[in-house]
Scaffold this active site. Structure first.
Site, PDB file in Angstrom:
ATOM      1  N   CYS A  48       2.227 -14.284  25.218  1.00  0.00           N
ATOM      2  CA  CYS A  48       1.376 -13.838  26.324  1.00  0.00           C
ATOM      3  C   CYS A  48       0.110 -13.195  25.763  1.00  0.00           C
ATOM      4  O   CYS A  48       0.116 -12.595  24.686  1.00  0.00           O
ATOM      5  CB  CYS A  48       2.130 -12.827  27.188  1.00  0.00           C
ATOM      6  SG  CYS A  48       1.196 -12.312  28.659  1.00  0.00           S
ATOM      7  N   ASP A  50      -1.177 -10.627  26.807  1.00  0.00           N
ATOM      8  CA  ASP A  50      -1.066  -9.177  26.996  1.00  0.00           C
ATOM      9  C   ASP A  50      -1.429  -8.415  25.717  1.00  0.00           C
ATOM     10  O   ASP A  50      -0.895  -8.699  24.641  1.00  0.00           O
ATOM     11  CB  ASP A  50       0.381  -8.852  27.421  1.00  0.00           C
ATOM     12  CG  ASP A  50       0.527  -7.433  27.945  1.00  0.00           C
ATOM     13  OD1 ASP A  50       0.171  -6.483  27.213  1.00  0.00           O
ATOM     14  OD2 ASP A  50       0.992  -7.269  29.089  1.00  0.00           O
ATOM     15  N   ARG A  52      -0.593  -5.732  24.635  1.00  0.00           N
ATOM     16  CA  ARG A  52       0.473  -4.928  24.022  1.00  0.00           C
ATOM     17  C   ARG A  52       1.452  -5.756  23.193  1.00  0.00           C
ATOM     18  O   ARG A  52       2.417  -5.237  22.672  1.00  0.00           O
ATOM     19  CB  ARG A  52       1.242  -4.177  25.136  1.00  0.00           C
ATOM     20  CG  ARG A  52       0.355  -3.227  25.921  1.00  0.00           C
ATOM     21  CD  ARG A  52       0.998  -2.802  27.232  1.00  0.00           C
ATOM     22  NE  ARG A  52       1.166  -3.929  28.151  1.00  0.00           N
ATOM     23  CZ  ARG A  52       1.705  -3.826  29.367  1.00  0.00           C
ATOM     24  NH1 ARG A  52       2.120  -2.662  29.791  1.00  0.00           N
ATOM     25  NH2 ARG A  52       1.822  -4.900  30.139  1.00  0.00           N
ATOM     26  N   HIS A 104       7.607 -11.466  27.375  1.00  0.00           N
ATOM     27  CA  HIS A 104       7.876 -10.020  27.345  1.00  0.00           C
ATOM     28  C   HIS A 104       8.228  -9.538  28.736  1.00  0.00           C
ATOM     29  O   HIS A 104       7.824 -10.120  29.745  1.00  0.00           O
ATOM     30  CB  HIS A 104       6.674  -9.245  26.784  1.00  0.00           C
ATOM     31  CG  HIS A 104       5.449  -9.290  27.640  1.00  0.00           C
ATOM     32  ND1 HIS A 104       5.051  -8.225  28.418  1.00  0.00           N
ATOM     33  CD2 HIS A 104       4.542 -10.265  27.860  1.00  0.00           C
ATOM     34  CE1 HIS A 104       3.931  -8.539  29.064  1.00  0.00           C
ATOM     35  NE2 HIS A 104       3.604  -9.775  28.746  1.00  0.00           N
ATOM     36  N   CYS A 107       5.810  -8.361  32.378  1.00  0.00           N
ATOM     37  CA  CYS A 107       4.668  -9.257  32.213  1.00  0.00           C
ATOM     38  C   CYS A 107       3.899  -9.349  33.538  1.00  0.00           C
ATOM     39  O   CYS A 107       4.482  -9.657  34.582  1.00  0.00           O
ATOM     40  CB  CYS A 107       5.154 -10.640  31.784  1.00  0.00           C
ATOM     41  SG  CYS A 107       3.812 -11.838  31.568  1.00  0.00           S
TER      42      CYS A 107
HETATM   43 CO    CO Z   1       2.481 -10.993  29.927  1.00  0.00          CO
END
Ligand code: CO
Length: 217
Positions: A48, A50, A52, A104, A107
């Site tokens: 992803c 993302d 993080r 994750h 998400c």
């Molecule tokens: Co995500």
């Protein structure tokens, strides 16, 4: 109110980079010269976007060790030229041995797919997650929202592992006798730990006949 973290300026990022490069070179003289000559990663990571879930960092890999593709909610869609081009390069040219789809929990893409209100253009991108939710809707009965979100995040990874194994790129690699294993992993933001969903696929026998690219023998 929680105080927001101080965000570094772009200039600070450039300064950080200069320090990092100097330290890296000091620790391993010739590191960048050697890396610039070629890349030979054993791993491809599909994760992803993302912020993080930084691919290299959470599995302790250095530059040159993992070929990375990231998008919202770690999708492998059979019409996505971007992802499929990356997979083709990784499999055919870099000869990676492992492709790891890492989702994750918590998400945003998965959360958006579980909502009924429109989220904008991204609705097109996460449509497959909604379809997958509908496909498994019986499994979601009596679950809290958090449990639903966690389960959907896992089912999403499993679906992308399946999609990847259905691509002609991977099918052809297996047919040619190449060792390519597809893994499905999930990362928990609040512990920093990855969990193996144990849905690995490493040959045409792991794929339903209707999706096999080459004639059955
Ligand atoms: Co995500």
């Amino acid at each position: 109110m929680v105080k927001s973290l101080d965000m570094p300026t772009p200039q600070t990022l450039l300064e950080n980079n200069a320090i990092w490069a100097a330290n890296r070179e000091k620790a391993t003289p010739g590191f960048f010269k050697q890396l610039s000559a070629q890349q030979k990663p054993k791993y491809m990571w599909i994760g992803c976007s993302d912020s993080r879930v930084p691919a290299n960092e959470i599995v302790g890999l250095d530059p040159g060790e993992v070929f990375v593709h990231r998008n919202i909610a770690n999708q492998v869609q059979h019409t996505d030229l971007n992802c499929l081009s990356g997979v083709q390069y990784a499999v055919d040219v870099l000869n990676v041995e492992h492709i790891i789809v890492t989702g994750h929990y918590n998400c945003g893409g998965v959360e958006a797919a579980l909502q009924s209100q429109p989220c904008g253009f991204v609705d097109n991108w996460i449509r497959g997650i909604r379809d997958n939710y509908m496909h498994h809707q019986d499994s979601f009965k009596d679950l809290s929202h958090e449990e639903m979100s966690d389960l959907m995040s896992e089912l999403n990874v499993i679906k992308q592992v399946e999609n990847l194994s259905h691509t002609r790129i991977v099918q052809n690699a297996w047919e040619q006798g190449k060792t390519v294993t597809i893994h499905g992993w999930i990362y928990r933001l609040n512990t920093g730990l990855i969990h193996d969903l144990k849905v690995s696929r490493n040959g045409s026998d792991d794929v339903e006949p209707v999706y096999r690219a080459l004639p059955l023998r």
